[in-house]
Design an enzyme around this catalytic site. Structure first.
Site, PDB file in Angstrom:
ATOM      1  N   ASN A   9       0.860  -1.183   0.000  1.00 30.00           N
ATOM      2  CA  ASN A   9       0.000   0.000   0.000  1.00 30.00           C
ATOM      3  C   ASN A   9       0.897   1.234   0.000  1.00 30.00           C
ATOM      4  O   ASN A   9       1.545   1.541   1.003  1.00 30.00           O
ATOM      5  CB  ASN A   9      -0.902  -0.009   1.237  1.00 30.00           C
ATOM      6  CG  ASN A   9      -1.755   1.241   1.353  1.00 30.00           C
ATOM      7  OD1 ASN A   9      -1.906   2.005   0.399  1.00 30.00           O
ATOM      8  ND2 ASN A   9      -2.332   1.455   2.527  1.00 30.00           N
ATOM      9  N   TRP A  10       0.930   1.928  -1.124  1.00 32.44           N
ATOM     10  CA  TRP A  10       1.828   3.077  -1.266  1.00 32.44           C
ATOM     11  C   TRP A  10       1.318   4.322  -0.548  1.00 32.44           C
ATOM     12  O   TRP A  10       2.034   5.307  -0.427  1.00 32.44           O
ATOM     13  CB  TRP A  10       2.042   3.389  -2.746  1.00 32.44           C
ATOM     14  CG  TRP A  10       2.849   2.367  -3.477  1.00 32.44           C
ATOM     15  CD1 TRP A  10       3.191   1.118  -3.044  1.00 32.44           C
ATOM     16  CD2 TRP A  10       3.406   2.505  -4.793  1.00 32.44           C
ATOM     17  NE1 TRP A  10       3.924   0.459  -4.009  1.00 32.44           N
ATOM     18  CE2 TRP A  10       4.070   1.294  -5.089  1.00 32.44           C
ATOM     19  CE3 TRP A  10       3.398   3.520  -5.745  1.00 32.44           C
ATOM     20  CZ2 TRP A  10       4.727   1.084  -6.302  1.00 32.44           C
ATOM     21  CZ3 TRP A  10       4.048   3.309  -6.945  1.00 32.44           C
ATOM     22  CH2 TRP A  10       4.711   2.106  -7.227  1.00 32.44           C
ATOM     23  N   LYS A  11       0.045   4.307  -0.143  1.00 31.34           N
ATOM     24  CA  LYS A  11      -0.566   5.457   0.531  1.00 31.34           C
ATOM     25  C   LYS A  11      -0.363   6.732  -0.317  1.00 31.34           C
ATOM     26  O   LYS A  11      -0.405   6.653  -1.540  1.00 31.34           O
ATOM     27  CB  LYS A  11      -0.026   5.584   1.956  1.00 31.34           C
ATOM     28  CG  LYS A  11      -0.206   4.284   2.758  1.00 31.34           C
ATOM     29  CD  LYS A  11       0.105   4.434   4.210  1.00 31.34           C
ATOM     30  CE  LYS A  11      -0.122   3.104   4.919  1.00 31.34           C
ATOM     31  NZ  LYS A  11       0.062   3.219   6.383  1.00 31.34           N
ATOM     32  N   HIS A  96      -9.495   0.683   5.188  1.00 27.86           N
ATOM     33  CA  HIS A  96      -8.176   0.850   5.799  1.00 27.86           C
ATOM     34  C   HIS A  96      -8.285   1.732   7.041  1.00 27.86           C
ATOM     35  O   HIS A  96      -9.107   2.646   7.105  1.00 27.86           O
ATOM     36  CB  HIS A  96      -7.209   1.468   4.788  1.00 27.86           C
ATOM     37  CG  HIS A  96      -5.787   1.465   5.230  1.00 27.86           C
ATOM     38  ND1 HIS A  96      -5.277   2.426   6.079  1.00 27.86           N
ATOM     39  CD2 HIS A  96      -4.769   0.615   4.970  1.00 27.86           C
ATOM     40  CE1 HIS A  96      -4.005   2.160   6.312  1.00 27.86           C
ATOM     41  NE2 HIS A  96      -3.671   1.067   5.650  1.00 27.86           N
ATOM     42  N   GLU A  98      -6.679   4.150   8.121  1.00 30.98           N
ATOM     43  CA  GLU A  98      -6.563   5.593   7.884  1.00 30.98           C
ATOM     44  C   GLU A  98      -7.837   6.160   7.268  1.00 30.98           C
ATOM     45  O   GLU A  98      -8.190   7.322   7.527  1.00 30.98           O
ATOM     46  CB  GLU A  98      -5.341   5.872   7.006  1.00 30.98           C
ATOM     47  CG  GLU A  98      -4.044   5.596   7.760  1.00 30.98           C
ATOM     48  CD  GLU A  98      -2.854   5.314   6.862  1.00 30.98           C
ATOM     49  OE1 GLU A  98      -1.775   5.030   7.411  1.00 30.98           O
ATOM     50  OE2 GLU A  98      -2.996   5.370   5.622  1.00 30.98           O
ATOM     51  N   GLU A 168      -5.199  -5.224  10.678  1.00 30.78           N
ATOM     52  CA  GLU A 168      -4.288  -4.141  11.033  1.00 30.78           C
ATOM     53  C   GLU A 168      -4.403  -3.855  12.533  1.00 30.78           C
ATOM     54  O   GLU A 168      -5.401  -3.283  12.973  1.00 30.78           O
ATOM     55  CB  GLU A 168      -4.667  -2.852  10.313  1.00 30.78           C
ATOM     56  CG  GLU A 168      -4.645  -2.862   8.816  1.00 30.78           C
ATOM     57  CD  GLU A 168      -5.030  -1.485   8.296  1.00 30.78           C
ATOM     58  OE1 GLU A 168      -4.133  -0.739   7.898  1.00 30.78           O
ATOM     59  OE2 GLU A 168      -6.235  -1.160   8.326  1.00 30.78           O
ATOM     60  N   GLY A 174       3.131   2.777  14.245  1.00 32.93           N
ATOM     61  CA  GLY A 174       3.582   4.135  14.537  1.00 32.93           C
ATOM     62  C   GLY A 174       3.364   4.585  15.969  1.00 32.93           C
ATOM     63  O   GLY A 174       3.363   5.776  16.255  1.00 32.93           O
ATOM     64  N   SER A 214       3.039  -3.368  10.392  1.00 31.18           N
ATOM     65  CA  SER A 214       4.462  -3.016  10.302  1.00 31.18           C
ATOM     66  C   SER A 214       5.342  -4.229   9.994  1.00 31.18           C
ATOM     67  O   SER A 214       6.285  -4.545  10.729  1.00 31.18           O
ATOM     68  CB  SER A 214       4.941  -2.336  11.593  1.00 31.18           C
ATOM     69  OG  SER A 214       4.231  -1.131  11.799  1.00 31.18           O
ATOM     70  N   GLY A 235       3.139  -1.317   4.287  1.00 33.54           N
ATOM     71  CA  GLY A 235       3.108   0.125   4.112  1.00 33.54           C
ATOM     72  C   GLY A 235       4.455   0.668   3.677  1.00 33.54           C
ATOM     73  O   GLY A 235       4.868   0.531   2.530  1.00 33.54           O
ATOM     74  N   GLY A 236       5.199   1.276   4.619  1.00 36.18           N
ATOM     75  CA  GLY A 236       6.449   1.952   4.290  1.00 36.18           C
ATOM     76  C   GLY A 236       7.464   1.094   3.569  1.00 36.18           C
ATOM     77  O   GLY A 236       8.172   1.568   2.675  1.00 36.18           O
TER      78      GLY A 236
END
Length: 252
Positions: A9-11, A96, A98, A168, A174, A214, A235-236
């Site tokens: 997921n590049w967000k 998601h 977010e 998730e 984070g 993560s 994610g990242g």
């Protein structure tokens, strides 16, 4: 045999040049390496058609990061399932954390989106999971149970087998808190048991459940070795080929 999946997921990251470069690198990697899992990406909506052009032979699944609960109409900024179908997108992330946090999405919204996606032959990746407050209050099992039932239990057995779930643990993203592979497995098994109670164990055993807490190159292998974890929503670490490829190779 459940499908094994590593999805990135590049967000809201990458300009168009950097996005194109990463897609080309990912395609080259996929063509030159044997992978034991499916590889999917969810780039920003602006880049979906570019991704479909680059991955024209469907070597890599292309997903939107969200989709509208409405079929069409005066919904500025929204993307419909028809639009995704028209570019041969593979599917969409739905619910998601977010989207829930910043846009007020509920499981009822997710339910409508999932049904529309399935009607168009798209793969819904339904995201759920508890917050830090809910985890500390010992509410995580009940929260995830409610999320799963509201979003998915209007589906038929054949429909739910086409859904991919991404758990998730919002509390472990984070926050400085970390979820152990055993904690992740515990919730994944719980989700599968919820589905089994409604649809039977045979159906539940066909549903892929990804971990979205993560995942990194140094913990992917241990996480993916858990019996009810079928891959990851990354994610990242999906924004750099070096990291993303190592996570993919955790299935080798």
């Amino acid at each position: 045999m459940r499908r094994k999946i590593v999805a990135g997921n590049w967000k809201m990251n990458k300009n168009v040049i950097d996005a194109q470069q990463l897609m080309i690198q990912l395609l080259s990697y996929k063509n030159n390496n044997t992978t034991n899992c499916e590889v999917w990406i969810a780039p920003p909506a602006l880049y979906l058609m570019m991704a479909k052009d680059i991955f024209e032979k469907d070597e890599i699944g292309v997903f939107s990061q969200d989709v509208s609960e409405h079929e069409s109409g005066a919904y500025t900024g929204e993307i419909s399932v028809d639009m995704l179908e028209s570019i041969d997108a593979t599917g969409s992330l739905i619910g998601h954390s977010e989207r829930r946090q910043y846009h007020g999405e509920t499981d009822s919204h997710c339910n409508r989106k999932i049904k529309l996606a399935l009607d168009k032959g798209l793969i819904p990746v339904y995201c759920n999971g508890e917050t830090l407050e809910q985890r500390k209050a010992g509410q995580h099992f009940e929260v995830v149970k409610n999320q799963t039932e509201v979003a998915l239990f209007t589906l038929s057995a054949e429909e739910i087998k086409k859904v991919v779930i991404a758990y998730e643990p919002v509390w472990a993203i984070g926050t400085g808190e970390t979820a152990s592979p055993e904690q992740a497995q515990e919730i994944h098994a719980h989700i599968r048991s919820i589905i089994a109670a409604k649809y039977g164990q045979e159906v539940a055993d066909e549903v892929s459940i990804l971990y979205g807490g993560s995942v990194k190159p140094d913990n992917a292998k241990e996480i993916f070795s858990q019996p009810d974890i079928d891959g990851g929503l990354i994610g990242g670490a999906a924004l750099k080929l070096e990291d993303f490829s190592k996570i993919i190779e955790a299935f080798n």
